[in-house]
Scaffold this motif. Structure first.
Motif, PDB file in Angstrom:
ATOM      1  N   UNK A 319      16.228  11.468  11.658  1.00 49.85           N
ATOM      2  CA  UNK A 319      17.612  11.719  12.708  1.00 49.85           C
ATOM      3  C   UNK A 319      17.396  12.421  13.959  1.00 49.85           C
ATOM      4  N   UNK A 320      16.013  12.851  13.972  1.00 53.64           N
ATOM      5  CA  UNK A 320      15.426  13.768  15.111  1.00 53.64           C
ATOM      6  C   UNK A 320      15.478  12.804  16.388  1.00 53.64           C
ATOM      7  N   UNK A 321      15.768  13.340  17.512  1.00 59.07           N
ATOM      8  CA  UNK A 321      15.720  12.579  18.740  1.00 59.07           C
ATOM      9  C   UNK A 321      14.557  13.561  19.778  1.00 59.07           C
ATOM     10  N   UNK A 322      13.889  12.444  20.315  1.00 59.43           N
ATOM     11  CA  UNK A 322      12.688  12.718  21.390  1.00 59.43           C
ATOM     12  C   UNK A 322      13.169  13.989  22.105  1.00 59.43           C
ATOM     13  N   UNK A 323      14.374  14.024  22.695  1.00 57.53           N
ATOM     14  CA  UNK A 323      14.966  15.030  23.625  1.00 57.53           C
ATOM     15  C   UNK A 323      15.404  16.255  22.971  1.00 57.53           C
ATOM     16  N   UNK A 324      15.429  16.322  21.709  1.00 53.99           N
ATOM     17  CA  UNK A 324      15.853  17.519  20.778  1.00 53.99           C
ATOM     18  C   UNK A 324      17.145  17.499  20.554  1.00 53.99           C
ATOM     19  N   UNK A 325      18.026  16.475  20.705  1.00 56.74           N
ATOM     20  CA  UNK A 325      19.495  16.462  20.636  1.00 56.74           C
ATOM     21  C   UNK A 325      19.983  16.016  19.176  1.00 56.74           C
ATOM     22  N   UNK A 326      18.756  15.601  18.010  1.00 56.78           N
ATOM     23  CA  UNK A 326      18.969  14.981  16.855  1.00 56.78           C
ATOM     24  C   UNK A 326      19.161  16.141  15.900  1.00 56.78           C
ATOM     25  N   UNK A 327      19.258  15.765  14.526  1.00 59.56           N
ATOM     26  CA  UNK A 327      19.257  17.046  13.481  1.00 59.56           C
ATOM     27  C   UNK A 327      18.415  16.607  12.435  1.00 59.56           C
ATOM     28  N   UNK A 328      17.983  17.479  11.559  1.00 55.21           N
ATOM     29  CA  UNK A 328      18.673  18.680  11.446  1.00 55.21           C
ATOM     30  C   UNK A 328      17.880  20.079  11.989  1.00 55.21           C
ATOM     31  N   UNK A 329      16.501  19.498  12.365  1.00 57.38           N
ATOM     32  CA  UNK A 329      15.953  20.790  13.187  1.00 57.38           C
ATOM     33  C   UNK A 329      15.947  20.813  14.696  1.00 57.38           C
ATOM     34  N   UNK A 330      16.411  19.719  15.180  1.00 58.58           N
ATOM     35  CA  UNK A 330      16.460  19.814  16.747  1.00 58.58           C
ATOM     36  C   UNK A 330      15.016  19.952  17.466  1.00 58.58           C
ATOM     37  N   UNK A 331      14.137  18.968  16.592  1.00 54.49           N
ATOM     38  CA  UNK A 331      12.584  18.928  17.110  1.00 54.49           C
ATOM     39  C   UNK A 331      12.489  17.898  18.378  1.00 54.49           C
ATOM     40  N   UNK A 332      11.742  18.575  19.158  1.00 47.94           N
ATOM     41  CA  UNK A 332      11.435  17.598  20.341  1.00 47.94           C
ATOM     42  C   UNK A 332       9.980  17.025  20.515  1.00 47.94           C
ATOM     43  N   UNK A 333      10.069  15.753  21.101  1.00 51.42           N
ATOM     44  CA  UNK A 333       8.779  15.375  21.381  1.00 51.42           C
ATOM     45  C   UNK A 333       7.885  15.153  20.354  1.00 51.42           C
ATOM     46  N   UNK A 334       6.387  15.515  20.177  1.00 52.17           N
ATOM     47  CA  UNK A 334       5.559  15.211  19.485  1.00 52.17           C
ATOM     48  C   UNK A 334       5.542  16.413  18.267  1.00 52.17           C
TER      49      UNK A 334
END
Length: 419
Positions: A319-334
């Motif tokens: 459920x993470x999204x490339x731009x960091x708007x996902x959850x739970x970690x708010x991870x971005x890109x690679x």
């Protein structure tokens, strides 16, 4: 796989044979040389003892008559023996008698000289010397009285018999050849045994793998029954992920983690209450926060079993999204694991094109349009572009298949990547 195993095993057994042959062969060669040296020393000391006995007799009653008798006796021994030089000295280091073979002078000039310490040291002394391929032994034998008083000494150069040297060297060589053959035959005999044991291990591993895959399906089915009462979403989204992973050229190991993660991506929903999980309407903010915890629950479940640990990338980050708007970690890109980025595209596309209790299936064009619009925000642009390039063939292959056919296709993927 077996061809690689045979090649690997042959190379390893050959390496073991070579290493053992060198190591043990070196020991055989060392002890063979030691045996040769000891044999030469024993022969030289045995022959020297004959001279010492005659010289001791002379020293007991020195006179011109006994000296003549000594010379006669030592010449007899000398002619039959292997010493090329024998010299006799009294306690004051005065030479009393000497016998020399004609060949000795040429040899003596090539032998290393010894210091006076050689004669002054106590006990029988020996010094091995090589001249070309010939073996010589310089021998010093002290002559003492019964009370230990030094009466004189004998010094000589012993020429080891070539036939004896050759014989012992030949025995050592044959021992070495026999040893190498024994190691080779032993290594060769281990080959079928290791192959047989490996086949049994592969059989047991296959049984274990089947049990693990069965457990994977049971877990996936359990959550599917709770969520949508069908396995078809799990089958389809896993196959979409596999097809996309193949286009990206993932390794077998990565594909195994992708398959496990895709099939168990929502396993954490087991911990979500039915009132939230099965709610037909929109979730409240509080309910949605609870729903998001299924990611953490899923991570806990797969991390508790070693065989499933490579599924954690997808389960934790789907459920993470490339731009960091996902959850739970708010991870971005690679920072988002590759398998999770692959699965995100497959999961959303299947959700868009599938019927759900709260929506009708979107058309292929609408679904691909949403994927295209979300590249760079929700999805990795490179992976989204690759998916869109092949989306039509993926959709044609999977979207209209029933559960039985999809299960068969997934089984083919499992056999391919899990052996």
């Amino acid at each position: 796989m077996f061809d690689n195993l045979h090649r690997w095993l042959i190379l390893r057994l050959a390496a073991v044979w070579l290493v053992l042959s060198v190591l043990i062969g070196g020991l055989v060669h060392y002890f063979g040389n030691a045996r040769l040296d000891n044999h030469v020393v024993n022969m030289a000391e045995t022959e020297a003892a004959n001279y010492s006995a005659e010289f001791t007799t002379y020293l007991g009653f020195p006179s011109g008559q006994t000296l003549a008798l000594l010379n006669r006796k030592i010449h007899d021994i000398f002619d039959r023996g292997n010493f090329i030089v024998v010299e006799f000295y009294d306690a004051g280091s005065n030479k009393i008698a000497e016998v020399v073979k004609p060949s000795a002078k040429a040899v003596e000039t090539r032998l290393p000289k010894h210091t006076s310490d050689f004669a002054r040291k106590g006990g029988v002394r020996r010094q091995k010397m090589m001249v070309g391929n010939e073996t010589y032994l310089r021998v010093f034998v002290p002559i003492n009285s019964r009370t230990g008083t030094k009466l004189g000494y004998m010094e000589g150069i012993y020429h080891a018999p070539e036939e004896i040297i050759t014989q012992i060297k030949r025995q050592t060589l044959w021992s070495l050849i026999l040893l190498v053959l024994v190691i080779f035959v032993t290594s060769l005999s281990l080959y079928p045994l290791i192959i047989r044991l490996n086949r049994k291990l592969i059989d047991y591993s296959h049984i274990l793998a089947q049990a693990n895959i069965g457990m994977l399906e049971v877990l996936g089915s359990a959550i599917a029954k709770r969520d949508s009462d069908t396995n078809i979403h799990n089958y389809r989204v896993t196959i979409y992920s596999v097809r996309l992973g193949e286009k990206l050229g993932l390794s077998n190991t990565a594909m195994q983690g992708l398959i496990k993660g895709a099939f168990l991506h929502d396993v954490g929903k087991i911990a979500i209450t039915d009132s939230i999980l099965l709610k037909s309407g929109k979730l409240t903010d509080e309910e949605f926060e609870i729903m998001k915890t299924h990611v953490r629950h899923g991570e806990d479940i797969v991390c508790s079993y070693d065989w499933l640990k490579d599924a954690v990338d997808v389960v934790r980050c789907h459920h993470e999204k490339f731009d960091g708007s996902g959850y739970l970690g708010g991870l971005t890109a690679e920072a988002i694991p590759l398998n999770a980025r692959i699965f995100a595209v497959a999961d959303v596309f299947d959700a868009l094109t599938s019927r759900r209790p709260y929506k009708k299936p979107f058309s292929f064009d609408v679904s691909t349009g949403i994927i295209r619009e979300s590249r760079g925000t929700h999805f990795d642009p490179a992976i989204a572009d690759l998916f869109l390039e092949h989306a039509a063939s993926f959709y044609e292959e999977l979207c209209r298949e029933d559960e039985g056919l999809l299960r068969g296709k997934l089984g083919a993927c499992i056999r391919k990547y899990f052996g």
